[in-house]
Design an enzyme around this catalytic site. Structure first.
Site, short mmCIF file in Angstrom:
data_model
loop_
_atom_site.label_atom_id
_atom_site.label_comp_id
_atom_site.label_asym_id
_atom_site.label_seq_id
_atom_site.Cartn_x
_atom_site.Cartn_y
_atom_site.Cartn_z
CD GLU A 44 -2.78 1.36 2.37
OE1 GLU A 44 -2.66 0.58 3.32
OE2 GLU A 44 -3.59 2.30 2.32
NE ARG A 269 4.09 -7.11 10.30
CZ ARG A 269 3.44 -6.50 9.32
NH1 ARG A 269 2.42 -7.07 8.73
NH2 ARG A 269 3.81 -5.29 8.92
CE LYS A 279 3.42 0.23 4.39
NZ LYS A 279 2.36 0.25 3.42
P1 ATP Z 1 2.79 -1.74 7.47
O1 ATP Z 1 2.15 -1.97 8.79
O2 ATP Z 1 4.25 -1.52 7.55
O3 ATP Z 1 2.07 -0.70 6.68
P2 ATP Z 1 1.58 -3.61 5.77
O4 ATP Z 1 1.49 -5.08 5.84
O5 ATP Z 1 0.32 -2.84 5.93
O6 ATP Z 1 2.66 -3.13 6.76
P3 ATP Z 1 1.94 -3.28 2.97
O7 ATP Z 1 2.60 -2.18 2.27
O8 ATP Z 1 0.49 -3.41 2.77
O9 ATP Z 1 2.31 -3.12 4.48
O10 ATP Z 1 2.66 -4.65 2.68
C1 ATP Z 1 3.07 -5.08 1.40
C2 ATP Z 1 3.49 -6.52 1.50
O11 ATP Z 1 4.63 -6.63 2.34
C3 ATP Z 1 2.40 -7.39 2.11
O12 ATP Z 1 2.35 -8.60 1.41
C4 ATP Z 1 2.87 -7.58 3.52
O13 ATP Z 1 2.41 -8.80 4.03
C5 ATP Z 1 4.39 -7.54 3.38
N1 ATP Z 1 5.00 -7.08 4.62
C6 ATP Z 1 4.76 -5.91 5.26
N2 ATP Z 1 5.46 -5.85 6.41
C7 ATP Z 1 6.18 -6.99 6.49
C8 ATP Z 1 7.09 -7.53 7.44
N3 ATP Z 1 7.42 -6.86 8.54
N4 ATP Z 1 7.64 -8.75 7.20
C9 ATP Z 1 7.32 -9.42 6.08
N5 ATP Z 1 6.47 -8.98 5.15
C10 ATP Z 1 5.89 -7.78 5.33
MG MG Z 2 -0.88 -1.33 5.75
#
Ligand code: ATP
Ligand code: MG
Length: 566
Positions: A44, A269, A279
């Protein structure tokens, strides 16, 4: 205390066969999907990519490369709040820097029309309905983990009424929160997420790419599975917090009629000690000015780590070491540092920089004379060669910590009456300690032995210490930025307010360090090992020829593991 995931100093860089790769290998062998393997990385665009994303990037692109498939970069940009094109650019830039290229660049927001069509399809099948309860009512009627929810009074609307309302929702006739489209599944389902999940909602908010074209936005559980399915993805890999969403995923792609639909598999994660990863939290650090920006070298973002001096290879090796499992874990900082050190050790030149200079005057060295000493860039055990000339003169600087007036037993560096080796230079002996009125040491007087040029005594005599140095007159003044962990505790996510456990000493600026002049010719962003001190990179943004700035990537020794071992 021992940690099951603690590292050894040398990370294992051989590719791991994890449970996901095993599964993909099986699926390839049985041609389970009847098509080429396809994965996607679906961020995202509401913040900069971080080291957690590196794990997902390496997994998705790595599988594509290993099994000859496809991997799309798809921006999951279905929530108009907080998304921005600058974050899109950051993801693209950082994925490329890591060394991956996507097959297609796609945006879930480009699917709004098709997703809407799927909404109509579900309505016509009797698998979705327009609910006109308030948000509060919807929440209150969901039930709990132990009690079933109750059906909405709008649940049995006719297909015609539902279609009419849905079209008018799309046309913008209704205010936010007045109606939603919900899947018609089961309000008593043991998985709470399956209790008639919301699929589309009204938001009169402009979208960073679509402008005002839409006021009906899909939710993650609606957009994500269908985006995967439309792209022909086979393996939809995501993190464990989406485990319960898998039921909706399966229900939806089935209801929408996809043959051999993609399947979701979850992994844990990546999370790292002494930092936060979400983020949203990282944005807070940026917005509140705790750090200098998303690329501040203390941030766990890819851009921060790059500015800190970490290489793409080092980062990828680290993620390999951490592995892919289903067990939630917080990786030790020492594991990251070990991976970074072992990568940099093999590739960067050594140079000399004195962090806290103490002047040394060689009383028997000719005044005004400057000689050039050859110094190799790499030690013998590194398969690289090269050298530079380092100027030597009557006045030098050594590290303040490399001298002690009353040394304890195991201190082998300079002390009154003691002889040490200046790296690549000569043996020197301390003859006098000069102090100011307050008793502070201001300089040392030493003699040098001209016969020891290059660092060896022809008579075979040994010294116990070798220290680094620079010429006082020929060296360059520089700024060093020494980074420490951003938080004071290993699990800042576990406290009520993560901002309350910030480390006030996460950055120390040393403004009057001295470095050998050879570095002046190097481009910005050059990485080094400063002998006996640590790995550094010249700051790609702030360093100028007039004011050299170096960021410390990592210290030489693994201080954390030591502390932990006690
Ligand atoms: P954040 O809380 O940092 O915004 P998110 O999962 O909402 O994390 P996205 O940008 O939607 O972030 O994630 C993109 C991809 O990266 C998704 O498939 C997510 O599962 C993966 N991802 C995000 N954070 C991690 C992490 N800490 N370890 C492994 N994969 C991750
Ligand atoms: Mg997110």
């Amino acid at each position: 205390m021992t940690h099951p995931h603690s590292s050894s100093d040398a990370p294992n860089t051989a590719p791991h066969r994890d449970f996901i790769r095993e599964m993909v290998a099986d699926d390839v062998a049985t041609n389970r999907f009847g098509r080429q393997i396809a994965t996607r990385f679906p961020p995202e665009p509401n913040g900069f990519p971080h080291i957690g994303h590196v794990k997902a990037i390496c997994l998705n692109f790595g599988i594509r490369d290993e099994f000859g498939g496809r991997c799309n970069l798809r921006f999951d940009d279905t929530n108009p709040a907080g998304e921005d094109v600058k974050y899109v650019e950051a993801f693209k830039n950082d994925i490329r820097w890591l060394g991956f290229e996507w097959d297609e660049e796609l945006y879930a927001s480009d699917y709004f029309e098709r997703l809407y069509e799927f909404g109509e399809l579900l309505v016509r099948k009797g698998s979705a309905y327009v609910d006109s309860q308030t948000d509060e009512e919807i929440r209150a009627t969901r039930g709990t983990v132990t009690t079933p929810g109750t059906n909405s009074r709008y649940r049995d609307r006719s297909v015609e009424e539902n279609l009419d309302l849905l079209r008018r929702m799309k046309a913008g006739e209704f205010a936010d929160g007045t109606h939603v489209l919900r899947g018609k599944i089961d309000m008593a389902h043991p998985n709470m997420l399956m209790r008639d999940p919301i699929l589309l909602r009204i938001r009169h908010t402009p979208h960073y790419r679509q402008g005002d074209a839409w006021c009906l936005y899909p939710l993650y559980d609606f957009a994500h599975p269908l985006s995967d399915a439309m792209e022909g993805i086979t393996h939809s890999l995501c993190t464990l917090e989406f485990k319960d969403n898998n039921d909706i995923y399966r229900w939806l792609v089935h209801e929408c009629g996809f043959e051999r639909p993609p399947e979701q598999t979850e992994f844990s994660r990546l999370s790292l000690e002494y930092t936060v990863m979400s983020k949203r939290k990282l944005l807070r650090l940026v917005k509140d000015g705790i750090v200098g920006g998303w690329d501040d070298p203390r941030m766990p973002t890819i851009s921060g780590l790059r500015r800190r001096g970490v290489t793409p290879e080092g980062l990828r090796a680290f993620v390999e070491t951490a592995g892919v499992t289903r067990k939630p874990q917080r990786t030790e900082l020492a594991t990251l540092e070990a991976a970074v050190r072992s990568d940099l050790n093999m590739r960067v030149p050594r140079v000399m920089c004195v962090t806290r200079p103490l002047k040394v005057v060689l009383t028997n060295y000719p005044e005004g004379q400057v000689e050039q000493l050859e110094a190799s860039y790499y030690p013998h055990d590194v398969p690289k060669t090269g050298s530079r000339m380092v100027p030597f003169s009557r006045e030098l600087y050594i590290e303040r910590d490399d001298f002690m007036e009353n040394p304890p037993k195991k201190f082998f560096r300079l002390a009154p009456g003691r002889e040490v080796r200046l790296r690549y230079g000569y043996f020197i002996t301390c003859t006098d300690v000069i102090k100011d009125a307050a008793g502070e040491i201001v300089e040392l007087h030493c003699t040098y032995d001209p016969a020891t040029r290059g660092g060896d005594a022809p008579d075979g005599r040994k010294v116990q210490g070798t220290i680094h140095w620079v010429s006082a007159t020929e060296s360059l003044r520089c700024e060093l930025r020494l980074y420490d962990k951003l938080f004071t505790i290993p699990d800042p996510d576990d406290v009520e307010d993560f901002m309350s456990v910030l480390n006030p000493e996460s950055l120390t600026v040393v403004s009057d360090a001295r470095i050998e002049p050879s570095v002046a010719a190097d481009p910005l962003g050059t990485r080094y090992q400063f002998e006996r001190t640590g790995y550094f990179i010249s700051d790609p943004i702030d360093s100028t020829p007039a004011r050299l700035v170096f960021n410390r990537t990592v210290t030489l020794r693994d201080t954390w593991a030591k502390v932990a071992r006690g």
